[in-house]
Design a protein around this motif. Structure first.
Motif, PDB file in Angstrom:
ATOM      1  N   THR A 356       0.828  -1.194   0.000  1.00  0.00           N
ATOM      2  CA  THR A 356       0.000   0.000   0.000  1.00  0.00           C
ATOM      3  C   THR A 356       0.868   1.252   0.000  1.00  0.00           C
ATOM      4  N   VAL A 357       0.381   2.280  -0.701  1.00  0.00           N
ATOM      5  CA  VAL A 357       1.043   3.581  -0.626  1.00  0.00           C
ATOM      6  C   VAL A 357       0.016   4.622  -0.191  1.00  0.00           C
ATOM      7  N   PHE A 358       0.308   5.310   0.891  1.00  0.00           N
ATOM      8  CA  PHE A 358      -0.489   6.467   1.281  1.00  0.00           C
ATOM      9  C   PHE A 358       0.258   7.734   0.893  1.00  0.00           C
ATOM     10  N   ARG A 359      -0.458   8.715   0.368  1.00  0.00           N
ATOM     11  CA  ARG A 359       0.180  10.006   0.090  1.00  0.00           C
ATOM     12  C   ARG A 359      -0.566  11.106   0.819  1.00  0.00           C
ATOM     13  N   ILE A 360       0.196  11.856   1.586  1.00  0.00           N
ATOM     14  CA  ILE A 360      -0.390  12.984   2.308  1.00  0.00           C
ATOM     15  C   ILE A 360       0.094  14.267   1.650  1.00  0.00           C
ATOM     16  N   TYR A 361      -0.845  15.159   1.318  1.00  0.00           N
ATOM     17  CA  TYR A 361      -0.457  16.437   0.726  1.00  0.00           C
ATOM     18  C   TYR A 361      -0.731  17.546   1.728  1.00  0.00           C
ATOM     19  N   LEU A 362       0.300  18.345   1.989  1.00  0.00           N
ATOM     20  CA  LEU A 362       0.136  19.457   2.925  1.00  0.00           C
ATOM     21  C   LEU A 362       0.715  20.721   2.299  1.00  0.00           C
ATOM     22  N   PRO A 363       0.067  21.864   2.528  1.00  0.00           N
ATOM     23  CA  PRO A 363       0.574  23.102   1.928  1.00  0.00           C
ATOM     24  C   PRO A 363       2.000  23.388   2.424  1.00  0.00           C
ATOM     25  N   THR A 364       2.868  23.824   1.503  1.00  0.00           N
ATOM     26  CA  THR A 364       4.242  24.159   1.918  1.00  0.00           C
ATOM     27  C   THR A 364       4.285  25.558   2.487  1.00  0.00           C
ATOM     28  N   VAL A 365       5.351  25.822   3.182  1.00  0.00           N
ATOM     29  CA  VAL A 365       5.610  27.187   3.620  1.00  0.00           C
ATOM     30  C   VAL A 365       6.755  27.682   2.769  1.00  0.00           C
ATOM     31  N   ASP A 366       6.484  28.662   1.910  1.00  0.00           N
ATOM     32  CA  ASP A 366       7.570  29.178   1.100  1.00  0.00           C
ATOM     33  C   ASP A 366       8.268  30.305   1.819  1.00  0.00           C
ATOM     34  N   LYS A 367       7.428  31.167   2.347  1.00  0.00           N
ATOM     35  CA  LYS A 367       8.004  32.229   3.155  1.00  0.00           C
ATOM     36  C   LYS A 367       7.460  32.079   4.551  1.00  0.00           C
ATOM     37  N   LYS A 368       8.122  32.731   5.472  1.00  0.00           N
ATOM     38  CA  LYS A 368       7.651  32.663   6.847  1.00  0.00           C
ATOM     39  C   LYS A 368       6.242  33.244   6.923  1.00  0.00           C
ATOM     40  N   PRO A 369       5.303  32.582   7.610  1.00  0.00           N
ATOM     41  CA  PRO A 369       3.970  33.162   7.736  1.00  0.00           C
ATOM     42  C   PRO A 369       4.040  34.490   8.482  1.00  0.00           C
ATOM     43  N   GLU A 370       3.208  35.441   8.012  1.00  0.00           N
ATOM     44  CA  GLU A 370       3.243  36.749   8.670  1.00  0.00           C
ATOM     45  C   GLU A 370       2.704  36.648  10.089  1.00  0.00           C
ATOM     46  N   LEU A 371       3.312  37.428  10.959  1.00  0.00           N
ATOM     47  CA  LEU A 371       2.784  37.468  12.311  1.00  0.00           C
ATOM     48  C   LEU A 371       1.636  38.462  12.341  1.00  0.00           C
ATOM     49  N   SER A 372       0.543  38.087  12.966  1.00  0.00           N
ATOM     50  CA  SER A 372      -0.570  39.025  12.986  1.00  0.00           C
ATOM     51  C   SER A 372      -0.719  39.654  14.375  1.00  0.00           C
TER      52      SER A 372
END
Ligand code: B12
Ligand SMILES: Nc1ncnc2c1ncn2[C@@H]1O[C@H](COP(=O)(O)OP(=O)(O)OP(=O)(O)O)[C@@H](O)[C@H]1O
Ligand SMILES: [Mg+2]
Lengths: 372, 239
Positions: A356-372
């Protein structure tokens, strides 16, 4: 005259003829039962027919419970050991059960009292919940169902858990007292039943409303390193080859560290279980790898275990779907939920008998997330 | 188990059809397994099948326990098994009351049930409590370890219109006499019921004369109580 057995035994002992006239009686027997001419006269009226029936079986030694009237009190419970010899005389040894009996009585009385305090209304709701769960297990659960279920479960779970936990505590306390009675299985059933319900509820709460993720930027390679640390020895123990391929250190996801670990561990455990279910002894292998996939990070978990059929694959992520005897079927539904909360998704590919192969897709972080 | 004339279960179930008898035997085995849930499902199934609850409590449960008593006689089970089956019955009785009987809302006590002090057999008494409650009578159960003077004190205080006593073991039968004599000293006249399978062996002769005969009932089984409640019992209207 017949050869007499040893009457010095420090236990109530009788030696009788075919009419159950008492020929000899040990000192202990005299002390406990007083002097009697016939053995019948010390048996409680209502168990005389039991004695009659069993004592007539002359060819093998008999052991049974009987109620005997002692000097102290009527209808006391004794274990009777009875054996006829060739010259038609019979030895009867009477061991009082009171000690063992008292323990058991106490134990069960306490348990019954606890039952009296059980909240039957909750119990009914719990059973309804379980019925609902059973239904869900069959149908492919949709998300709104899940939400509904979560609502019910959350309202009930807290209430149910307390009484159940206390009953379990009680029963565990009692278990040692009951060993001799060979009724442990009864206790086992209660305990395992309670554990099962508890774990379903606990797990369910997790599925229904995983805590809102505490997201941070995590290098995937860190995650893998932790996984390796956690599972290295376990996989060695099971003779499974765990391969974690190196990952580009700049590959980051924005995620809750604990929840991600939970997802990967769930996947790993499923893979291990799929391998241990293999009939032959081919070396099990589990491989983790990760790479960039557009705006996503793709994490691949591959095993060469039993694989799964079409039917299993379509129900995989439904809560309570399981093909295992002791599974809760919540592992993957939890994983799915968590990944979803992270804006990702999971897919699966499997060949029965091959793996079996499971694939998990998660959004990458390209830049540091802005601090709010 | 052989159907012999000596067998209490078969004697007691002569009026029943074979299929009900088999059902009861099946029920007895579920009780012995200690599986509360399955036992409850069995009860609910009977109710769904249209068996009246009176039958469950006056026939099924008592006869299943009688059957279990016969298994002990046969040396097929031990007293520990009887305990387990009894616990399950307890559970069934409590659960039925919790689920199906709306507690009467009066805050007083209209009936009281106790076992003769020292007799640990209480299923008969608990079933009697259930029947009384179901009949809309606020009923108190005083249990198996209620000494006579507590029993009397309770009755004097609450003045229930029904006082029921349960006796199971033969050697406790003679105590019933003490209870009945003591009950005569009460400042009012409740209906007095003495229940027990051996009650016909009891010949009550009071030194101070019997309590009002109209108000003293000896009942060998629970069907008699159910019938009495339906047909003969006329509660005294509170003035
Ligand atoms: C279950 C059982 C137990 C259970 C009781 C659990 C409980 N919470 O009640 C346990 C395991 C605890 C038990 C213990 C003992 N038991 Co036991 N037990 C039985 C058994 C198998 C069934 C009794 C039962 O519950 N029947 C179901 C109920 C519903 O029926 P019932 O009580 O007879 O009630 C019916 C009538 O009497 C009547 N009734 C009763 N109360 C009332 C009240 C009212 C108001 C009305 C209207 C009617 C009514 O209606 C009922 C339905 O028809 C009987 C066997 C048998 N054949 O009866 C032995 C039996 C009663 N036990 C017996 C004995 C001796 C004992 C012990 C003393 C033995 C011992 N020393 O270990 C111990 C007690 C220990 C002690 N501390 O003194 C003997 C009694 C012998 C005798 N001479 O009277 C019996 C007959 C077994 C035998 N064949 O020897 N027992
Ligand atoms: N790697 C795998 N290989 C083969 N079958 C799998 C794999 N992972 C999951 N499955 C199938 O999917 C089902 C559901 O998995 P899930 O993790 O949700 O529950 P479970 O493992 O059965 O129970 P639990 O996680 O509580 O132990 C499993 O019972 C199994 O049939
Ligand atoms: Mg799993």
């Amino acid at each position: 005259m017949a050869v007499c057995p040893d009457f010095s035994i420090p236990a109530p002992f009788f030696y009788v003829n075919t009419f159950y006239d008492i020929l000899y009686q040990s000192e202990d027997a005299k002390r406990i039962f007083g002097e009697h001419a016939n053995f019948f006269s010390l048996i409680d009226v209502e168990s005389r027919r039991k004695f009659q029936r069993l004592a007539e079986r002359r060819f093998e030694p008999q052991k049974f419970e009987l109620l005997l009237n002692t000097v102290q009190s009527p209808a006391m419970l004794f274990d009777i050991h009875l054996k006829w010899n060739r010259d038609n005389h019979c030895s009867i040894l009477c061991i009082e059960q009171s000690q063992r009996y008292q323990q058991i009585t106490e134990v069960l009385t306490r348990f019954t009292q606890r039952l009296g305090m059980t909240n039957y209304d909750l119990l009914r709701r719990k059973e309804e919940l379980e019925r609902l769960l059973a239904n869900l297990q069959q149908s492919n659960a949709q998300n709104d169902r899940l939400v509904e279920l979560g609502r019910i479960a959350a309202s009930i779970a807290h209430e149910i858990r307390n009484p159940l936990t206390s009953i379990r505590g009680l029963v565990q306390l009692l278990a040692p007292n009951l060993t001799s009675s060979a009724k442990l299985s009864y206790i086992d059933i209660i305990i395992s039943e309670i554990n099962r319900v508890n774990s379903i509820i606990t797990e369910f709460l997790k599925t229904a409303k995983p805590a809102p993720p505490l997201k941070e930027a995590i290098p995937v390679t860190d995650l893998f390193a932790e996984l390796e640390l956690l599972c290295h020895s376990e996989s060695l123990l099971q003779g499974i080859e765990l391969v974690i391929l190196p990952v580009d250190p700049s590959l980051m996801i924005y995620a809750d560290r604990l929840q991600m670990k939970q997802v990967l561990l769930n996947m790993l455990h499923n893979a291990m279980e799929a391998i241990s279910d293999l009939p032959n002894s081919r070396t099990g292998m589990i491989q983790f790898e990760a790479e960039r996939f557009g705006r996503y990070v793709q994490i691949r978990i591959e095993d060469n275990g039993v694989g799964m059929d079409e039917q299993t694959r379509t129900h995989l992520f439904s809560p309570f779907f399981t093909t295992k005897n002791s599974g809760t079927g919540l592992g993957l539904s939890t994983c799915y939920h968590i990944v979803e909360l992270h804006g990702g998704t999971i897919d699966v590919e499997s060949t029965p008998g091959h793996g079996t192969v499971f694939r998990i897709y998660l959004p990458t972080v390209d830049k540091k997330p802005e601090l709010s | 188990m052989n159907a012999t004339h000596n067998n209490r279960f078969f004697q007691a179930s002569l009026d029943l059809t074979d299929s009900i008898r088999m059902k009861i035997i099946q029920f007895a085995h579920i009780l012995l397994s200690g599986d509360e849930r399955k036992s409850w499902e069995f009860i609910e199934q009977q109710l769904v099948n249209g068996i009246h609850s009176t039958e469950i409590f006056c026939t099924y449960i008592p006869l299943a326990m009688t059957y279990i008593g016969e298994l002990w006689i046969e040396n097929a089970i031990s007293v520990v098994d009887e305990h387990i089956a009894s616990c399950v019955c307890d559970y069934l009785i409590m659960r039925y009351q919790a689920q199906y009987i709306t507690p009467p809302d009066q805050q007083n006590c209209q009936a009281v049930v106790a076992c003769v002090d020292g007799d640990p057999h209480e299923l008969g008494a608990k079933l009697a409590v259930l029947l009384l409650n179901r009949h809309g009578l606020q009923t108190h159960y005083l249990g198996v370890h209620c000494p006579l003077h507590h029993f009397l004190a309770f009755i004097s205080k609450w003045r229930p219109s029904i006082v029921a006593l349960s006796v199971t073991q033969s050697h406790h039968l003679k105590k019933v006499q003490d209870y009945l004599e003591a009950l005569q000293g009460l400042p009012y006249q409740p209906e007095i019921i003495v229940g027990g399978r051996l009650i016909h062996h009891l010949s009550y002769t009071s030194s101070k004369g019997a309590p009002n005969k109209q108000r003293l009932f000896f009942m060998q089984n629970l069907h008699e109580l159910a019938g009495w409640l339906e047909q003969d019992y006329l509660p005294i209207k509170p003035e």
